[in-house]
Design an enzyme around this catalytic site. Structure first.
Site, PDB file in Angstrom:
ATOM      1  N   LYS A  11     -10.481  28.810   8.962  1.00 43.99           N
ATOM      2  CA  LYS A  11     -10.514  27.427   9.458  1.00 43.99           C
ATOM      3  C   LYS A  11     -11.554  26.591   8.711  1.00 43.99           C
ATOM      4  O   LYS A  11     -12.397  27.141   7.978  1.00 43.99           O
ATOM      5  CB  LYS A  11     -10.820  27.464  10.953  1.00 43.99           C
ATOM      6  CG  LYS A  11      -9.734  28.158  11.792  1.00 43.99           C
ATOM      7  CD  LYS A  11     -10.128  28.190  13.265  1.00 43.99           C
ATOM      8  CE  LYS A  11      -9.093  28.851  14.144  1.00 43.99           C
ATOM      9  NZ  LYS A  11      -9.499  28.892  15.561  1.00 43.99           N
ATOM     10  N   TYR A  51      -0.450  24.643  17.273  1.00 43.07           N
ATOM     11  CA  TYR A  51      -1.090  24.845  18.579  1.00 43.07           C
ATOM     12  C   TYR A  51      -0.264  24.270  19.732  1.00 43.07           C
ATOM     13  O   TYR A  51      -0.826  23.932  20.770  1.00 43.07           O
ATOM     14  CB  TYR A  51      -2.496  24.231  18.577  1.00 43.07           C
ATOM     15  CG  TYR A  51      -3.526  25.084  17.861  1.00 43.07           C
ATOM     16  CD1 TYR A  51      -3.721  26.422  18.201  1.00 43.07           C
ATOM     17  CD2 TYR A  51      -4.340  24.544  16.863  1.00 43.07           C
ATOM     18  CE1 TYR A  51      -4.671  27.213  17.559  1.00 43.07           C
ATOM     19  CE2 TYR A  51      -5.296  25.330  16.219  1.00 43.07           C
ATOM     20  CZ  TYR A  51      -5.458  26.658  16.578  1.00 43.07           C
ATOM     21  OH  TYR A  51      -6.405  27.432  15.956  1.00 43.07           O
ATOM     22  N   ARG A 108     -15.637  36.735  14.237  1.00 40.12           N
ATOM     23  CA  ARG A 108     -16.020  35.618  15.107  1.00 40.12           C
ATOM     24  C   ARG A 108     -17.416  35.835  15.703  1.00 40.12           C
ATOM     25  O   ARG A 108     -18.179  34.891  15.883  1.00 40.12           O
ATOM     26  CB  ARG A 108     -14.971  35.445  16.207  1.00 40.12           C
ATOM     27  CG  ARG A 108     -13.685  34.801  15.686  1.00 40.12           C
ATOM     28  CD  ARG A 108     -12.590  34.882  16.715  1.00 40.12           C
ATOM     29  NE  ARG A 108     -11.454  34.019  16.406  1.00 40.12           N
ATOM     30  CZ  ARG A 108     -10.328  34.014  17.106  1.00 40.12           C
ATOM     31  NH1 ARG A 108     -10.187  34.823  18.139  1.00 40.12           N
ATOM     32  NH2 ARG A 108      -9.349  33.193  16.778  1.00 40.12           N
ATOM     33  N   ASN A 122     -14.519  29.168  15.831  1.00 39.17           N
ATOM     34  CA  ASN A 122     -14.492  30.628  15.695  1.00 39.17           C
ATOM     35  C   ASN A 122     -13.960  31.093  14.334  1.00 39.17           C
ATOM     36  O   ASN A 122     -13.508  32.208  14.188  1.00 39.17           O
ATOM     37  CB  ASN A 122     -13.751  31.260  16.866  1.00 39.17           C
ATOM     38  CG  ASN A 122     -12.350  30.707  17.036  1.00 39.17           C
ATOM     39  OD1 ASN A 122     -11.842  30.046  16.140  1.00 39.17           O
ATOM     40  ND2 ASN A 122     -11.730  30.984  18.163  1.00 39.17           N
ATOM     41  N   HIS A 125      -8.237  32.020  12.514  1.00 36.46           N
ATOM     42  CA  HIS A 125      -7.105  32.177  13.421  1.00 36.46           C
ATOM     43  C   HIS A 125      -6.389  33.461  13.021  1.00 36.46           C
ATOM     44  O   HIS A 125      -6.296  33.766  11.834  1.00 36.46           O
ATOM     45  CB  HIS A 125      -6.136  30.997  13.298  1.00 36.46           C
ATOM     46  CG  HIS A 125      -4.819  31.281  13.952  1.00 36.46           C
ATOM     47  ND1 HIS A 125      -4.634  31.151  15.303  1.00 36.46           N
ATOM     48  CD2 HIS A 125      -3.642  31.745  13.440  1.00 36.46           C
ATOM     49  CE1 HIS A 125      -3.391  31.509  15.602  1.00 36.46           C
ATOM     50  NE2 HIS A 125      -2.770  31.871  14.490  1.00 36.46           N
ATOM     51  N   GLU A 136       4.608  31.433  13.297  1.00 37.24           N
ATOM     52  CA  GLU A 136       3.529  30.852  12.503  1.00 37.24           C
ATOM     53  C   GLU A 136       3.755  31.041  11.001  1.00 37.24           C
ATOM     54  O   GLU A 136       3.543  30.106  10.219  1.00 37.24           O
ATOM     55  CB  GLU A 136       2.195  31.485  12.916  1.00 37.24           C
ATOM     56  CG  GLU A 136       1.779  31.090  14.332  1.00 37.24           C
ATOM     57  CD  GLU A 136       0.545  31.845  14.813  1.00 37.24           C
ATOM     58  OE1 GLU A 136       0.018  32.689  14.060  1.00 37.24           O
ATOM     59  OE2 GLU A 136       0.109  31.578  15.952  1.00 37.24           O
TER      60      GLU A 136
HETATM   61  P1  TYD Z   1      -6.039  30.731  21.717  1.00 32.09           P
HETATM   62  O1  TYD Z   1      -4.689  30.686  21.062  1.00 32.09           O
HETATM   63  O2  TYD Z   1      -6.104  30.878  23.200  1.00 32.09           O
HETATM   64  O3  TYD Z   1      -6.969  31.882  21.095  1.00 32.09           O
HETATM   65  P2  TYD Z   1      -6.895  32.694  19.718  1.00 32.09           P
HETATM   66  O4  TYD Z   1      -7.286  31.742  18.611  1.00 32.09           O
HETATM   67  O5  TYD Z   1      -7.925  33.798  19.880  1.00 32.09           O
HETATM   68  O6  TYD Z   1      -5.495  33.221  19.589  1.00 32.09           O
HETATM   69  O7  TYD Z   1      -6.822  29.386  21.367  1.00 32.09           O
HETATM   70  C1  TYD Z   1      -6.669  28.763  20.123  1.00 32.09           C
HETATM   71  C2  TYD Z   1      -7.970  28.124  19.728  1.00 32.09           C
HETATM   72  O8  TYD Z   1      -8.351  27.132  20.681  1.00 32.09           O
HETATM   73  C3  TYD Z   1      -9.149  29.084  19.684  1.00 32.09           C
HETATM   74  O9  TYD Z   1      -9.192  29.844  18.512  1.00 32.09           O
HETATM   75  C4  TYD Z   1     -10.305  28.162  19.847  1.00 32.09           C
HETATM   76  C5  TYD Z   1      -9.773  27.056  20.748  1.00 32.09           C
HETATM   77  N1  TYD Z   1     -10.226  27.204  22.142  1.00 32.09           N
HETATM   78  C6  TYD Z   1     -11.289  26.451  22.598  1.00 32.09           C
HETATM   79  O10 TYD Z   1     -11.882  25.664  21.828  1.00 32.09           O
HETATM   80  N2  TYD Z   1     -11.672  26.582  23.901  1.00 32.09           N
HETATM   81  C7  TYD Z   1     -11.071  27.455  24.754  1.00 32.09           C
HETATM   82  O11 TYD Z   1     -11.480  27.543  25.936  1.00 32.09           O
HETATM   83  C8  TYD Z   1      -9.971  28.252  24.270  1.00 32.09           C
HETATM   84  C9  TYD Z   1      -9.271  29.225  25.179  1.00 32.09           C
HETATM   85  C10 TYD Z   1      -9.579  28.090  22.963  1.00 32.09           C
END
Ligand code: TYD
Length: 167
Positions: A11, A51, A108, A122, A125, A136
């Site tokens: 990212k 997303y 992360r 984080n 992805h 995706e």
């Molecule tokens: P998600 O698809 O739930 O997690 P992952 O990336 O681990 O598959 O969420 C997508 C992104 O949304 C996540 O990487 C960071 C952001 N996010 C937040 O900023 N706050 C939150 O509370 C959550 C659940 C996600």
């Protein structure tokens, strides 16, 4: 054992912090093979499609700005890895969504942070399951951009304009 492909995005925070080398090194420890890679400037359309399942979350608009690079640089590195149980192997080295809760040795855990606005920066992805990885990969890549494909492809004749270096 199932042969899978999975999408990884480094990212904009990972790009701004020059973490591509570190992240690819960590991913190499999975033993998976890299079958596609490209640097992408993420449009709003692509971000919202990627997303779409989080559309109703209160952090959605910040999340879209974040992945588009509004807080860092307007680039992400999109990667496709292939191998047995690729999805789980990658999710394991990537760590939990919340960087504060992620294993300290995960990508992360090492490099992520939460902003004061509450956005999880984080760094990467990684596709969550087989349905998502297929969706995706098809969203981010054309079949020709991958050296191996596991999803069926078809050829179609298209009329298009191509760009070349000016002679
Ligand atoms: P998600 O698809 O739930 O997690 P992952 O990336 O681990 O598959 O969420 C997508 C992104 O949304 C996540 O990487 C960071 C952001 N996010 C937040 O900023 N706050 C939150 O509370 C959550 C659940 C996600």
């Amino acid at each position: 054992m199932t042969k899978q492909q999975t999408l990884v995005l480094i990212k904009p925070d990972g790009m701004a912090k020059f973490l591509t080398g570190n992240i690819i090194t960590e991913l190499a420890d999975t033993g998976l093979i890299l079958v596609g890679s490209k640097v992408v400037q993420v449009t709003r359309e692509l971000a919202e499609e990627h997303y779409q399942h989080l559309r109703d979350e209160k952090f959605f608009s910040e999340l879209i700005d974040y992945i588009m690079g509004e807080f860092h640089v307007k680039r992400v590195l999109a990667l496709v890895y292939q191998g047995d149980n690729a999805i789980e192997k990658v999710r394991h080295v990537v760590g939990s969504t919340d960087p504060e809760k992620a294993e300290p040795t995960s990508i992360r855990g090492k490099f992520g942070r939460i902003t004061k606005e509450g956005v999880f920066e984080n760094v990467v992805h990684a596709s969550e399951n087989e349905k998502e990885s297929e969706r995706e990969i098809k969203l981010w890549f054309r079949p020709k951009e991958l050296v191996r494909t596991i999803f069926p492809t078809e050829s179609k004749e298209v009329k298009k304009v191509e760009y070349f270096w000016k002679s």
